[in-house]
Design an enzyme around this catalytic site. Sequence first.
Site, PDB file in Angstrom:
ATOM      1  N   LYS A   1       0.598  -1.345   0.120  1.00 16.33           N
ATOM      2  CA  LYS A   1       0.055   0.047  -0.046  1.00 16.33           C
ATOM      3  C   LYS A   1       0.900   1.146   0.117  1.00 16.33           C
ATOM      4  CE  LYS A   1      -3.792   1.998   2.979  1.00 16.33           C
ATOM      5  NZ  LYS A   1      -4.830   1.867   3.841  1.00 16.33           N
TER       6      LYS A   1
ATOM      7  N   SER B   1      -9.635   1.785   3.284  1.00 19.23           N
ATOM      8  CA  SER B   1      -8.769   2.573   2.589  1.00 19.23           C
ATOM      9  C   SER B   1      -7.817   1.790   1.658  1.00 19.23           C
ATOM     10  CB  SER B   1      -8.100   3.701   3.474  1.00 19.23           C
ATOM     11  OG  SER B   1      -7.187   3.070   4.406  1.00 19.23           O
TER      12      SER B   1
ATOM     13  N   SER C   1      -9.609  -0.895   7.486  1.00 18.47           N
ATOM     14  CA  SER C   1      -9.026  -0.620   6.091  1.00 18.47           C
ATOM     15  C   SER C   1      -8.272  -2.010   5.284  1.00 18.47           C
ATOM     16  CB  SER C   1      -8.065   0.515   6.047  1.00 18.47           C
ATOM     17  OG  SER C   1      -8.777   1.657   6.059  1.00 18.47           O
TER      18      SER C   1
HETATM   19  N1  GLN Z   1     -12.914   3.794   7.430  1.00 15.67           N
HETATM   20  C1  GLN Z   1     -12.018   3.936   8.420  1.00 15.67           C
HETATM   21  C2  GLN Z   1     -11.645   5.478   8.407  1.00 15.67           C
HETATM   22  O1  GLN Z   1     -11.988   6.202   7.551  1.00 15.67           O
HETATM   23  C3  GLN Z   1     -10.769   3.179   8.421  1.00 15.67           C
HETATM   24  C4  GLN Z   1      -9.709   3.808   7.881  1.00 15.67           C
HETATM   25  C5  GLN Z   1      -8.591   2.858   8.057  1.00 15.67           C
HETATM   26  O2  GLN Z   1      -8.711   1.514   8.707  1.00 15.67           O
HETATM   27  N2  GLN Z   1      -7.353   3.211   7.662  1.00 15.67           N
HETATM   28  O3  GLN Z   1     -10.975   5.986   9.272  1.00 15.67           O
END
Ligand code: GLN
Length: 476
Positions: A77, A152, A176
Amino acid sequence: MFSYSSIDAYHALLLAGQVSCRQVVEHYLQAICAKKHLNAFVDVYAEEALQKADELDLQRRQGKPIKSLHGVVVALKDVIAYNKHRLTAASKILKNFHSIYSATVVKKLLQEEVIIIGNCNCDEFAMGSTNENSFYGPVLNAAAETCVPGGSSGGSAVAVQAGLCMISLGSDTGGSVRQPADFCGIVGLKPTYGRISRHGLVAFASSFDSIGLFAKNVHDIAKVLSVIAGPDEFDSTVSQKNVEDYTKTPISNKKFRFAYFQETLQHPVLDSEISSSLQLTIKNLMHDGHTIEPAHFEYLDYIVPAYYVLTTAEASSNLARYDGVRFGYRTEESVDDLTEFYTTNRSEGFGKEVKRRIMLGSFVLSTGYYDAYFTKAQQVRRLVVEKIESVFKNYDFILMPTAPSTAFMLGKKITDPVAVYLSDIFTVTANLTGCPAISLPLFKHSNGLPFGLQLLANRFNELSLLQVSKQLLQHS
Ligand code: GLN
């Protein structure tokens, strides 16, 4: 034509001389090219990957024994540092930033002879659940190209889903890894907080962030976790606990104790078909001789607010370094003073969602509101930790949905951030408590899209979590 099923099967082919690393890398480069429109990758390291493949092929020909991840084609990532490669967190503010060192996970992977093929698109600074908050544009779900892949770590998920690499790494601060795994029909693991070093991971919310893994099967995840887990002198929050061999075969037919929260399965946001599939799984587990019992989670409706107060607070502090002086994009506008310089750099460099979170985080930390929001959210976190610890006194695993719905149309929720935040309701518990959790691709919805089942285990119980996951996937 090369077709990938698992690391072990791939190694057997390599050792039998039926395929070479070069052929395999060429295969993936072609696939990446053919699926370019999915937008899963930020940068592809074609030349380098081919060169590495040739080196490995030569070593094998010379009779050198292979390491545990020999020739495994991996994608990272775009929040994980790889020396001399671009690291942008999918943000304009880091557009031209090249890392000057490699994350500990990257070093460990390279020691085991992986081939890194590229870095993957994601939501800017890992903030989001749809991959639509990226400077590079959205990623498309390969199962339905009009739908989001989740976020994400959407690019990392799609890279595995669409067969563009064997394994990928993501990061999981609030879901994410698990949620895009769920949306894409693959396996996604968030290990215990502190099991894997965060050295070289771009910080979002440091007391929540975990590096996580995507693969098409659990055994591959176990193999990679065995390599990247463990102590690291560069991360003082990482556990000193010994790393187990996560690939150990489970005792066949071992019976486990599962709990599930009534409140999750009956929650109004949960799609009714997902709820009934999970209820059927509960019946099947019982039928197979496991103990599976309902429990109560009275804090369910408080966890998303607590998560967003705490993570935005941590993010507002972590992202302060991107000011155009120490790090990041510099404006070309002429400015009068330093404050205007910082403000312009940050206004031009950050996207909308990141700005929203920095403002929210600064607000909850400000004098006068600190106790009402930040302290309160910390108290909620403590209660949730105690609650989950009490459940794990009597049970091995907690079963939950991963996400309230299957993947939805691109653009559908982009104007409603609160609705997107609320969809993290089933994933944030594992991050608030630091527990390991996995999403397993067990189901297909009548709308044709995949969805998963989530299991949480007690801290550092990755081995049993992976073992039970294998059992569940075998029986599906
Ligand atoms: N959807 C969550 C957020 O927007 C998780 C993000 C993540 O795990 N990096 O914070």
